[in-house]
Design a protein around this motif. Structure first.
Motif, PDB file in Angstrom:
ATOM      1  N   GLN A   1      -4.259  -1.966   3.514  1.00 44.00           N
ATOM      2  CA  GLN A   1      -4.245  -0.595   2.931  1.00 44.00           C
ATOM      3  C   GLN A   1      -2.628  -0.371   2.333  1.00 44.00           C
ATOM      4  N   LYS A   2      -1.762  -0.676   3.113  1.00 45.43           N
ATOM      5  CA  LYS A   2      -0.422  -0.716   2.548  1.00 45.43           C
ATOM      6  C   LYS A   2      -0.059  -1.391   1.215  1.00 45.43           C
ATOM      7  N   VAL A   3      -0.842  -2.719   1.045  1.00 45.84           N
ATOM      8  CA  VAL A   3      -0.705  -3.280  -0.303  1.00 45.84           C
ATOM      9  C   VAL A   3      -1.292  -2.421  -1.289  1.00 45.84           C
ATOM     10  N   ILE A   4      -2.533  -1.932  -1.110  1.00 46.95           N
ATOM     11  CA  ILE A   4      -3.195  -0.995  -2.271  1.00 46.95           C
ATOM     12  C   ILE A   4      -2.127  -0.026  -2.521  1.00 46.95           C
ATOM     13  N   ASN A   5      -1.632   0.792  -1.744  1.00 45.80           N
ATOM     14  CA  ASN A   5      -0.936   1.936  -1.713  1.00 45.80           C
ATOM     15  C   ASN A   5       0.335   1.447  -2.748  1.00 45.80           C
ATOM     16  N   ASN A   6       0.948   0.295  -2.340  1.00 44.93           N
ATOM     17  CA  ASN A   6       2.316  -0.148  -2.999  1.00 44.93           C
ATOM     18  C   ASN A   6       1.950  -0.776  -4.249  1.00 44.93           C
ATOM     19  N   LEU A   7       0.956  -1.398  -4.425  1.00 48.11           N
ATOM     20  CA  LEU A   7       0.696  -1.910  -5.829  1.00 48.11           C
ATOM     21  C   LEU A   7      -0.046  -0.938  -6.953  1.00 48.11           C
ATOM     22  N   TYR A   8      -0.748   0.155  -6.460  1.00 46.73           N
ATOM     23  CA  TYR A   8      -1.538   0.999  -7.121  1.00 46.73           C
ATOM     24  C   TYR A   8      -1.123   2.510  -6.779  1.00 46.73           C
ATOM     25  N   PRO A   9       0.207   2.769  -6.840  1.00 44.85           N
ATOM     26  CA  PRO A   9       0.468   4.321  -6.392  1.00 44.85           C
ATOM     27  C   PRO A   9      -0.012   5.334  -7.080  1.00 44.85           C
ATOM     28  N   GLU A  10      -0.617   5.116  -8.163  1.00 47.27           N
ATOM     29  CA  GLU A  10      -1.149   6.128  -8.973  1.00 47.27           C
ATOM     30  C   GLU A  10      -2.376   6.677  -7.966  1.00 47.27           C
ATOM     31  N   LYS A  11      -3.176   5.804  -7.337  1.00 45.12           N
ATOM     32  CA  LYS A  11      -4.296   6.126  -6.520  1.00 45.12           C
ATOM     33  C   LYS A  11      -3.900   6.822  -5.154  1.00 45.12           C
ATOM     34  N   LEU A  12      -2.828   6.536  -4.560  1.00 45.07           N
ATOM     35  CA  LEU A  12      -2.038   7.288  -3.488  1.00 45.07           C
ATOM     36  C   LEU A  12      -1.938   8.627  -4.138  1.00 45.07           C
TER      37      LEU A  12
END
Length: 963
Positions: free
Chosen positions: A458-469
């Motif tokens: 989940q950290k990877v997803i947050n870091n790669l796609y910050p617009e989602k977060l």
């Protein structure tokens, strides 16, 4: 027109009503009852579309009671005719009033329709003959199946398709590298097998994620309508059959569906002609523990005659699994792994000999000795002498013989990018941007809330796609992120500076793609099209077509990840990766939408990324570790499997070992590349790319594409049928049905019309256009509409010629020679329905061989039906003997046709049988079933040729008239 009560007439516009009777005459109107159907029709006497039925001497007519009368004379009284003649049952003289004629009488034979006054327009007669000629040519055209698909003319693809598609029950492994077109090759093979009648039922097994892609590819490129089977479809089909797989001829389903015992047994019980298995490298095998997927395919392969296995990485699960896939194709041939390895080791000598023949130079003594040894079963001395003298044809022939006899080339085809030309360069363009404070705050708050419990994934997803977060914190529509994201600002500036360029943008998620389109539209008014998995096939087609349109189309197409599968946009050179996928295979798929054979310019890959973030780290790993942007990385899946876990820790911020990871990845990538290059089977590549034969195929299909006679023919046939044709420019025509068509419907033509093109390049760039070639269903449907109806089977024309006396008659007759046989006989290759034209003068001499149809037809003028009917009636005494004479003469022509067809069959099939028998002596890849199938086909063709028949298809009376 003169009517009387009780007279018999037929309707010119509704001939299926049968024989009508005049039942009422009132003023200017006449009422006709058609007893066969019970219909009444009211006509204006002056212009009623009716023809009086009058039979002549020699005709056999049927009474309403069922007995027949052979007419010898006619008597007329009060406007009614009484026929005198011989009773068919008693042989005695009898008479039959026309009021007592059989109501069911229909005039189906061309001569009957001509004498009954049912005369068609001259252009209908001409078009009918052209249809018979076109169908005859199509069935004998060996290139029709290869020309038909909406696909580029790629030499190695066409060569493999032609080599495999013409075999009986082909069993091969297609193993070209990514981007070289295995799906296209498989589609070509399926298309040929189905079009020729070699196959009728096909089962395609694919991973679940590729089902839709295959469905679309088969329909869009090959006009093959497959049915997609899943558990829900199987349950629904139970209403029609106990076995759902019996409800469709062409089926696509996932391999996972057949893991269920019931569905597997049903698929096994169904009768298939061809089995296609995509991503076959997932079929794991060992002698002691074959996988469930392998066992499913193995059981099917034992029952299905033809098998195509597809994989870009045949050795992915080890060389033993590669052997196991060959074992699926021919267990008798590939029975022992150790024996297979020993045989492979001997291919090097053959490869060296093949290389020497490819180098276009005189052979040295060692090379001559090697070739003589390898081809010792034949005398090649004359061929070697010719090669030394510079004879390229002899060199080509000897190379083909060498490759035929050695190696796995008949069961395995593999082309690599190293052996195939046509790829342009790829260039990476980095576009770093600063991290916006909004994203920094969202990441900080999320980490605080997680308190160290957030999983690494989940950290990877947050870091790669910050617009989602950010959207999760923002709530609501979640669309404000694009108002401050510097990647969006960069994209807008790039598009404004490159207004003339087509740009493909790919983002991971559909929501991101939709919001990017909103940003471009609302902030800068940039025309963009969106493509994502939530759209229907039609919606995706329209989006792709809007992007492909050069004038007035979208400048940019924004895709979700699905945009990196199945669609190709070679007309664009700029690819923007708004974000990066974590898997290198997906990265290659994205680039592969533009970097394909047919791309004419370097592919510019643009990556906007946030500096000093996980986005930059992933970019560095792909670029510096794998060189995955500017070069194809066929071992990417292996590298990801090995380094995926440490990469995840780096991207999650749990590790600072990026430099070490990149170095390790680069070292292993170099090792993989060296191993793959060393393991290249040069012999296999030579066999697979086709060489000069492949280039000859391309040239022949290009010539066929440029055949303007075919275009003229199709426009003519659509004119006659009554299809509206709207020329839209850009090589496009829109076809729409009209209320005035000759037939109620046109199979394959939608009610709202269809856009078509005859130009291959246009078809490749416009998915919304159908590509019309002689293999397209619209062509066969149009021909069938005309030739299976009575349209154009009669005509009367005038010939203005000073050299001939006025009133001179000619009778033009088009016969059809035909033999009916099962599809697997492929009788059309040797004797398709063949038009035979006779042009009889009044003495009964056939002038057809001296006066060709086109030049003669140009001298003729049409005549109205009423006048034509009078000319026919006045000429009957001459016409009947001419028809009888023609029946005798045409039988001689039929015998010559059959003899020619049998000789052609013997030359082609017998020659192929002899070649394969000779090969089998030195190459174990030749299966006995192939030889048996050719022998059976020869017997089948010979038997049905002996039953060939002839029938009159159309007839035209020509009368000479003064200038």
């Amino acid at each position: 027109m003169s009517f009387a009560l009780g007279q018999r007439w037929i309707s010119d516009t509704e001939s299926d009503l049968g024989l009508g009777t005049v039942v009422a005459l009132e003023g200017r109107m006449v009422t006709v009852l058609f007893p066969a159907t019970g219909d009444n029709r009211l006509f204006a006497i002056q212009d009623a579309p009716l023809t009086r039925v009058v039979f002549n001497q020699g005709d056999e007519i049927t009474s309403a009671e069922g007995w027949k009368l052979t007419v010898t004379d006619l008597e007329e009284s009060g406007g009614l005719i009484t026929y005198l003649g011989t009773h068919s049952e008693t042989g005695e003289e009898a008479q039959l009033r026309e009021t007592l004629l059989d109501h069911q009488i229909r005039f189906n034979k061309p001569q009957d329709r001509l004498f009954a006054g049912q005369i068609d327009r001259m252009e209908y007669f001409v078009t009918r003959y052209l249809c018979q000629q076109q169908r005859h040519g199509m069935q004998q055209d060996a290139l029709r199946a290869l020309q038909g698909p909406r696909a580029g003319l790629i030499p190695h693809q066409l060569y493999i398709a032609n080599e495999v598609g013409t075999r009986h029950a082909p069993r091969v492994l297609l193993a070209d590298e990514v981007g070289l077109g295995k799906t296209i090759e498989a589609g070509h093979i399926l298309h040929q097998q189905l079009l020729s009648g070699r196959a009728e039922r096909v089962l395609i097994l694919v991973p679940e994620t590729l089902q839709h892609q295959w469905l679309v590819e088969m329909l869009r490129r090959f006009n093959l309508r497959f049915a997609l089977f899943d558990e829900e479809r199987c349950v629904e089909a139970f209403a029609d059959s106990d076995n759902p797989f019996d409800t469709e001829q062409l089926v696509i389903c996932s391999l996972d569906l057949l893991r269920k015992k019931k569905r597997f047994e049903q698929a096994l019980e169904a009768s298939w002609d061809l089995l296609v298995v995509d991503e076959a490298h997932h079929l794991e095998w060992s002698e002691t523990r074959p996988s469930r997927a392998y066992q499913v395919v193995e059981s099917l392969a034992e029952e299905v005659p033809g098998v195509l296995l597809l994989t870009a990485t045949p050795d992915q699960l080890g060389h033993q699994s590669h052997f196991a896939r060959l074992r699926l194709l021919d267990p008798d041939r590939f029975y022992d792994y150790e024996a297979f390895l020993q045989e492979e080791s001997e291919y090097q000598q053959v490869a060296q000999a093949a290389e020497s023949l490819l180098e276009q130079r005189p052979l040295n003594d060692a090379e001559i000795a090697a070739l003589t040894q390898l081809l010792q079963e034949q005398d090649i001395r004359s061929a070697l002498t010719a090669i030394q003298a510079g004879d390229d044809q002899a060199r080509h022939t000897l190379l083909k013989q060498l490759l035929d006899r050695h190696g796995t080339g008949r069961v395995l085809f593999r082309n690599t990018r190293g052996g195939v030309s046509g790829f342009t360069a790829r260039k990476l363009n980095r576009h770093p941007v600063a991290l916006p404070t909004q994203y920094a705050t969202a990441i900080k708050v999320n980490n605080m809330l997680g308190s160290g419990t957030v999983p690494a994934e989940q950290k990877v997803i947050n870091n790669l796609y910050p617009e989602k977060l950010y959207q999760q914190f923002e709530g609501g529509s979640g669309s404000s992120w694009w108002q401050f994201d510097p990647r969006v600002n960069w994209l807008m500036e790039f598009l404004k500076q490159n207004r003339s360029k087509k740009v493909l943008v790919i983002a991971s998620q559909a929501a991101t793609a939709l919001q990017l389109e909103e940003a471009l539209r609302t902030r800068e008014g940039i025309a963009a099209s969106v493509f994502h998995e939530g759209m229907s096939i039609l919606e995706r087609d329209k989006a792709a077509a809007y992007f492909a349109q050069m004038e007035g189309g979208a400048q940019v197409l924004i895709c979700s990840e699905i945009g990196s599968e199945g669609r190709n946009f070679q007309f664009a050179q700029d690819l923007v990766m708004f974000d990066l996928p974590q898997n290198p295979d997906l990265l290659e798929q994205r680039i592969g939408r533009l970097d394909r054979i047919g791309q004419t310019k370097d592919v510019q890959i643009h990556v906007p990324f946030i500096e000093d973030s996980a986005q930059q780290q992933l970019l560095e790993w792909f670029d510096c570790g794998m060189d995955a942007f500017e070069h194809n990385c066929p071992g990417g899946h292996l590298l990801h499997a090995e380094f995926g876990e440490p990469l995840l820790e780096v991207l999650a911020g749990n590790s600072d070992q990026l430099d070490s990871l990149i170095a390790q990845t680069a070292e292993r990538a170099a090792e993989h590349k060296a191993a793959m290059e060393a393991g290249r089977d040069r012999l296999l590549e030579i066999t697979s790319n086709g060489g000069a034969d492949a280039q000859a195929l391309v040239a022949a299909i290009e010539d066929a594409d440029n055949n303007t006679d075919f275009i003229s023919f199709m426009l003519k046939i659509w004119d006659v049928i009554g299809v509206n044709q709207d020329d839209r420019g850009e090589n496009a025509v829109v076809l729409t049905p009209t209320e005035h068509m000759l037939f109620p419907s046109y199979p394959g033509l939608p009610d709202d019309g269809v856009s078509i093109t005859f130009d291959r390049d246009t078809a490749l760039s416009r998915d919304d256009f159908q590509f019309v070639t002689p293999a397209h269903p619209l062509v066969a449907a149009g021909i069938d509409l005309l030739t299976t109806s009575e349209t154009g089977c009669t005509a009367v024309s005038l010939l203005k010629n000073k050299a001939l006396p006025a009133g001179t008659l000619f009778l033009e007759m088009i016969y059809l020679a035909e033999a009916i046989a099962p599809a697997e006989a492929q009788l059309g290759r040797f004797l398709p329905p063949t038009p035979i034209r006779l042009l009889m003068d009044k003495s009964g001499k056939d002038l057809g061989s001296n006066i060709d149809f086109d030049s003669f037809n140009r001298q003729l003028t049409p005549i109205n039906r009423h006048t034509g009917s009078k000319l026919v009636s006045a000429s009957q005494a001459v016409l009947h003997p001419l028809i009888a004479a023609a029946e005798t003469q045409v039988q001689t022509k039929l015998a010559a046709l059959v003899a020619k067809a049998e000789q052609k069959m013997t030359d082609e099939l017998g020659g192929e049988l002899d070649r394969l028998k000779a090969l089998k002596a030195v190459n174990p890849n030749i299966r006995d079933s192939e030889l048996d199938a050719i022998s059976e086909q020869m017997n089948l063709v010979r038997a049905h040729l002996g039953r060939a028949q002839i029938q009159l298809d159309a007839i035209r009376l020509i009368v000479v008239t003064p200038e």
